[in-house]
Write a protein that holds these residues in place. Structure first.
Motif, PDB file in Angstrom:
ATOM      1  N   GLN A 192      -8.877  75.261 -32.631  1.00  0.00           N
ATOM      2  CA  GLN A 192     -10.057  75.785 -31.938  1.00  0.00           C
ATOM      3  C   GLN A 192     -11.332  75.248 -32.575  1.00  0.00           C
ATOM      4  O   GLN A 192     -12.286  74.879 -31.860  1.00  0.00           O
ATOM      5  CB  GLN A 192     -10.061  77.311 -31.978  1.00  0.00           C
ATOM      6  CG  GLN A 192     -11.321  77.901 -31.324  1.00  0.00           C
ATOM      7  CD  GLN A 192     -11.226  79.399 -31.104  1.00  0.00           C
ATOM      8  OE1 GLN A 192     -10.171  79.918 -30.771  1.00  0.00           O
ATOM      9  NE2 GLN A 192     -12.349  80.079 -31.292  1.00  0.00           N
ATOM     10  N   ARG A 195     -11.847  71.692 -31.368  1.00  0.00           N
ATOM     11  CA  ARG A 195     -12.407  71.638 -30.013  1.00  0.00           C
ATOM     12  C   ARG A 195     -13.898  71.972 -30.021  1.00  0.00           C
ATOM     13  O   ARG A 195     -14.685  71.359 -29.303  1.00  0.00           O
ATOM     14  CB  ARG A 195     -11.660  72.600 -29.075  1.00  0.00           C
ATOM     15  CG  ARG A 195     -10.345  72.078 -28.556  1.00  0.00           C
ATOM     16  CD  ARG A 195      -9.812  72.944 -27.434  1.00  0.00           C
ATOM     17  NE  ARG A 195      -9.672  74.334 -27.792  1.00  0.00           N
ATOM     18  CZ  ARG A 195      -8.666  74.828 -28.519  1.00  0.00           C
ATOM     19  NH1 ARG A 195      -7.714  74.018 -28.959  1.00  0.00           N
ATOM     20  NH2 ARG A 195      -8.606  76.115 -28.808  1.00  0.00           N
ATOM     21  N   GLN A 196     -14.273  72.964 -30.839  1.00  0.00           N
ATOM     22  CA  GLN A 196     -15.677  73.340 -30.921  1.00  0.00           C
ATOM     23  C   GLN A 196     -16.516  72.173 -31.439  1.00  0.00           C
ATOM     24  O   GLN A 196     -17.587  71.865 -30.878  1.00  0.00           O
ATOM     25  CB  GLN A 196     -15.831  74.543 -31.852  1.00  0.00           C
ATOM     26  CG  GLN A 196     -17.274  74.975 -32.078  1.00  0.00           C
ATOM     27  CD  GLN A 196     -17.371  76.142 -33.040  1.00  0.00           C
ATOM     28  OE1 GLN A 196     -16.515  77.031 -33.063  1.00  0.00           O
ATOM     29  NE2 GLN A 196     -18.409  76.146 -33.863  1.00  0.00           N
ATOM     30  N   ARG A 197     -16.043  71.517 -32.477  1.00  0.00           N
ATOM     31  CA  ARG A 197     -16.779  70.376 -33.027  1.00  0.00           C
ATOM     32  C   ARG A 197     -16.804  69.205 -32.053  1.00  0.00           C
ATOM     33  O   ARG A 197     -17.807  68.477 -31.968  1.00  0.00           O
ATOM     34  CB  ARG A 197     -16.155  69.965 -34.356  1.00  0.00           C
ATOM     35  CG  ARG A 197     -16.430  70.952 -35.481  1.00  0.00           C
ATOM     36  CD  ARG A 197     -15.612  70.666 -36.720  1.00  0.00           C
ATOM     37  NE  ARG A 197     -16.049  71.495 -37.848  1.00  0.00           N
ATOM     38  CZ  ARG A 197     -15.352  71.643 -38.969  1.00  0.00           C
ATOM     39  NH1 ARG A 197     -14.174  71.013 -39.112  1.00  0.00           N
ATOM     40  NH2 ARG A 197     -15.828  72.390 -39.943  1.00  0.00           N
ATOM     41  N   GLU A 200     -19.447  70.098 -29.485  1.00  0.00           N
ATOM     42  CA  GLU A 200     -20.773  69.906 -30.088  1.00  0.00           C
ATOM     43  C   GLU A 200     -21.139  68.428 -30.139  1.00  0.00           C
ATOM     44  O   GLU A 200     -22.285  68.049 -29.850  1.00  0.00           O
ATOM     45  CB  GLU A 200     -20.793  70.496 -31.501  1.00  0.00           C
ATOM     46  CG  GLU A 200     -20.684  72.011 -31.556  1.00  0.00           C
ATOM     47  CD  GLU A 200     -20.434  72.521 -32.957  1.00  0.00           C
ATOM     48  OE1 GLU A 200     -20.460  73.757 -33.147  1.00  0.00           O
ATOM     49  OE2 GLU A 200     -20.195  71.698 -33.877  1.00  0.00           O
ATOM     50  N   ASP A 224      -9.397  74.508 -22.993  1.00  0.00           N
ATOM     51  CA  ASP A 224      -9.933  75.839 -23.261  1.00  0.00           C
ATOM     52  C   ASP A 224     -10.730  76.260 -22.033  1.00  0.00           C
ATOM     53  O   ASP A 224     -11.009  75.438 -21.147  1.00  0.00           O
ATOM     54  CB  ASP A 224     -10.807  75.850 -24.516  1.00  0.00           C
ATOM     55  CG  ASP A 224     -10.583  77.101 -25.365  1.00  0.00           C
ATOM     56  OD1 ASP A 224     -10.340  78.178 -24.769  1.00  0.00           O
ATOM     57  OD2 ASP A 224     -10.648  77.008 -26.600  1.00  0.00           O
ATOM     58  N   SER A 228     -15.116  80.094 -23.404  1.00  0.00           N
ATOM     59  CA  SER A 228     -14.562  80.208 -24.755  1.00  0.00           C
ATOM     60  C   SER A 228     -15.619  79.870 -25.802  1.00  0.00           C
ATOM     61  O   SER A 228     -16.597  79.161 -25.535  1.00  0.00           O
ATOM     62  CB  SER A 228     -13.373  79.258 -24.919  1.00  0.00           C
ATOM     63  OG  SER A 228     -13.802  77.911 -24.845  1.00  0.00           O
ATOM     64  N   THR A 229     -15.406  80.377 -27.010  1.00  0.00           N
ATOM     65  CA  THR A 229     -16.340  80.067 -28.098  1.00  0.00           C
ATOM     66  C   THR A 229     -16.303  78.586 -28.445  1.00  0.00           C
ATOM     67  O   THR A 229     -17.298  78.037 -28.929  1.00  0.00           O
ATOM     68  CB  THR A 229     -15.988  80.899 -29.345  1.00  0.00           C
ATOM     69  OG1 THR A 229     -14.616  80.656 -29.718  1.00  0.00           O
ATOM     70  CG2 THR A 229     -16.178  82.379 -29.080  1.00  0.00           C
ATOM     71  N   ALA A 230     -15.160  77.930 -28.182  1.00  0.00           N
ATOM     72  CA  ALA A 230     -15.043  76.510 -28.503  1.00  0.00           C
ATOM     73  C   ALA A 230     -15.953  75.652 -27.640  1.00  0.00           C
ATOM     74  O   ALA A 230     -16.435  74.605 -28.081  1.00  0.00           O
ATOM     75  CB  ALA A 230     -13.595  76.055 -28.353  1.00  0.00           C
TER      76      ALA A 230
END
Length: 320
Positions: A192, A195-197, A200, A224, A228-230
């Protein structure tokens, strides 16, 4: 003019043989034995193992044909497709299964060194510059490229060679966690965070290469959900989710209760858990492009768990 753009995960469109065989006896103390393969046809002689020692094989012919049927039925001008092994297999697929419907085909080898899956483009409109961002790094992870597959930028042109639209295509890190890992919870959290990075980094790249007045979109298999937070970076960057209220094309045959909202492209049933329906294949529009949206669609599968692939294609129509 009307332009349609879509995203579709083709699920392991590989350029390789399918093998069948039998082993009379396994070597003592191991689950593998030496093997010799004889090739009567010199057309291809490629063997490839994934990161777990499993032989990678091509898609079953029926699955390949079904994916082609679904692509042709949608009749989209530009497809961003995922899980394509190389340029040769996408060209062959376009020639043999799509009847050459897409004169502009592009694949760039990306970073995936386990399954060898890349991002491809199938276009009826002329394609200009194609850029890969596979060698981009996130500041928190300076030791390796941030994209486990790739982010590609594609210019879609009109017949005079002028840019109509810039398309960014990607395939973010999967949620899949190998059951053999020592700490599955930690592995899931790590995926997760990756994916977030990746999200970004995508917004940082797009911001550096576009203006607020430019027509561009981002699409692909995000692995996701949009909320989602990601993936929070997409909305923070001002991108607009084009698939909040899509029109379903086709009907899935099932006795399972389907969600009220048609905004899903993937479904999964874990053992002992309720079935989930998620929109992981997404299309995000730039602020200036969002008012040009005239329709959004999801091509519904015929069978719930799999219909050539376990993803449904999503596409939009734009008035440019």
């Amino acid at each position: 003019m009307v332009l349609t753009v879509g995203t579709f995960n083709l699920n392991n469109l590989f350029d390789r043989w399918n093998f069948a065989g039998a082993v009379e006896a396994l070597a003592t103390g191991t689950s593998s034995v030496p093997a010799t393969y004889t090739f009567d046809d010199e057309h291809r002689r490629r063997l490839q193992l994934d990161g777990h020692g499993k032989l990678l094989v091509s898609k079953p012919a029926a699955d390949t044909e079904r994916i082609a049927e679904r692509l042709l039925a949608a009749d989209v001008d530009v497809w961003v497709v995922q899980e394509v092994e190389n340029m040769d297999v996408l060209r062959e697929f376009n020639r043999d299964h799509l009847n050459g419907a897409y004169p502009h085909v592009m694949v760039i080898d990306g970073n995936d060194s386990t399954r060898f899956i890349d991002i491809g483009i199938l276009a009826r409109r002329p394609v200009g510059g194609v850029t890969s961002f596979q060698r981009v790094f996130h500041p928190d992870v300076p030791t390796r490229p941030i994209f486990s597959r790739d982010l590609v930028e594609v210019e879609i042109l009109d017949t005079e060679g002028r840019r109509l639209l810039t398309v960014y295509g990607t395939h973010l890190k999967s949620k899949f966690v190998d059951f053999t890992v020592a700490d599955p919870v930690a592995a899931l959290a790590e995926s997760q965070l990756l994916r977030q990075r990746q999200a970004e980094t995508i917004t940082r790249i797009i911001a550096a290469r576009t203006t607020s007045r430019q027509h561009y979109l981002l699409c692909g298999d995000m692995n996701d959900t949009p909320d989602s937070t990601a993936l929070v970076a997409f909305e923070r960057a001002g991108l607009v989710n084009a698939l909040t209220s899509p029109t379903e094309v086709g009907t899935v045959t099932t006795t399972v209760d389907l969600p009220a909202s048609p905004a899903w492209t993937s479904t999964f049933k874990a053992s002992g858990q309720p079935r989930t329906f998620d929109l992981i294949d997404q299309i995000w529009l730039s602020p200036s492009l969002a008012p040009r949206l005239t329709g959004s669609f999801i091509g519904r599968r015929r069978k719930l768990d799999r219909d050539g692939t376990d993803h449904d294609p999503a596409w939009i129509s734009l008035e440019l």
